[in-house]
Every structure is written in C-alpha cells, then in structure tokens.
Design an enzyme around this catalytic site. Structure first.
Site, PDB file in Angstrom:
ATOM      1  N   LEU A  14       0.938  -1.375   0.053  1.00 45.54           N
ATOM      2  CA  LEU A  14       0.074  -0.103   0.072  1.00 45.54           C
ATOM      3  C   LEU A  14       0.886   1.251   0.129  1.00 45.54           C
ATOM      4  O   LEU A  14       1.060   2.071   0.946  1.00 45.54           O
ATOM      5  CB  LEU A  14      -0.834  -0.166   1.052  1.00 45.54           C
ATOM      6  N   HIS A  15       1.711   1.374  -1.281  1.00 44.21           N
ATOM      7  CA  HIS A  15       2.539   2.628  -1.437  1.00 44.21           C
ATOM      8  C   HIS A  15       2.123   3.354  -2.577  1.00 44.21           C
ATOM      9  O   HIS A  15       1.697   2.728  -3.328  1.00 44.21           O
ATOM     10  CB  HIS A  15       3.981   2.057  -1.387  1.00 44.21           C
ATOM     11  N   ALA A  16       2.069   4.761  -2.504  1.00 36.64           N
ATOM     12  CA  ALA A  16       1.939   5.621  -3.749  1.00 36.64           C
ATOM     13  C   ALA A  16       0.628   5.373  -4.387  1.00 36.64           C
ATOM     14  O   ALA A  16      -0.476   5.789  -3.692  1.00 36.64           O
ATOM     15  CB  ALA A  16       3.185   5.553  -4.434  1.00 36.64           C
TER      16      ALA A  16
END
Length: 108
Positions: A14-16
């Site tokens: 759950l990044h960017a």
C-alpha cells in the site's frame, strides 16, 4: 464497528498509487474508516497515514468502519479481480487497485 481482514497482494504494497486509490475510495463514505497494521491504526482517508504504515506485499491488514454507511463501506464493490473465499465475498473496492496486476484477498 464492522471490520474485515484482507491480504495485500500488490507488488509494492500500500504505497503511492495503490494507497491513493484506497484513500480515494474510502473518502466516498461518510463513515470513519481505519486501516490497522502491526498494532498501528490510521484513518484510511489520509494518504500520509496509509503510507506511513509501510504495508508490504503479503501483509494482512484490518479495515474497520463505523458510522451511518459502515455496512456499505465494507461491502464488495467489484465483481472481478478478487479472490473469492469462503462465503463468496470479495474485499471492499478501496482495499485494492482496480487493475488486473493488483489484488487484495479477503482472508478465509
């Protein structure tokens, strides 16, 4: 308070971009929606909060909702692209990117 546990399958976690998609989807609801990981819980409508959790691929997270539309917030929104487990429920739309490359699976 309602909650669902899902597994992050996106290669970057759950990044960017995946976090942005999750935040945008959660923001459509009036209920308070939180995501918990490794003992920390943040507002799922906050991009900085979600990204600060450092959720990686394969991690299990708990998404909770409380409020007038909490039931709707945790209902499946996308009929394809999700791993349907026992009970035939797909995870909520804000828990995954709407692309073939990325899926978050509801834990059995």
């Amino acid at each position: 308070m309602k909650q669902v546990t899902v597994t992050v399958v996106d290669p970057v976690g759950l990044h960017a971009r995946p976090a942005t998609v999750a935040v945008n989807a959660a923001s459509k609801f009036k209920s308070e929606i939180n995501v918990a990981f490794k003992g920390r819980e943040v507002n799922m409508k906050s991009i900085m909060g979600v990204m600060s959790l450092g959720v990686g691929q394969g991690a299990d997270v708990v998404i909770s909702a409380e409020g007038a539309d909490a039931d709707d917030a945790l209902q499946p929104r996308h009929k394809g692209g999700a791993d349907r487990r026992a009970g035939g429920h797909a995870p909520p739309a804000y828990a995954r990117r709407e692309t073939p490359e990325t899926v978050i699976r509801e834990r059995p």
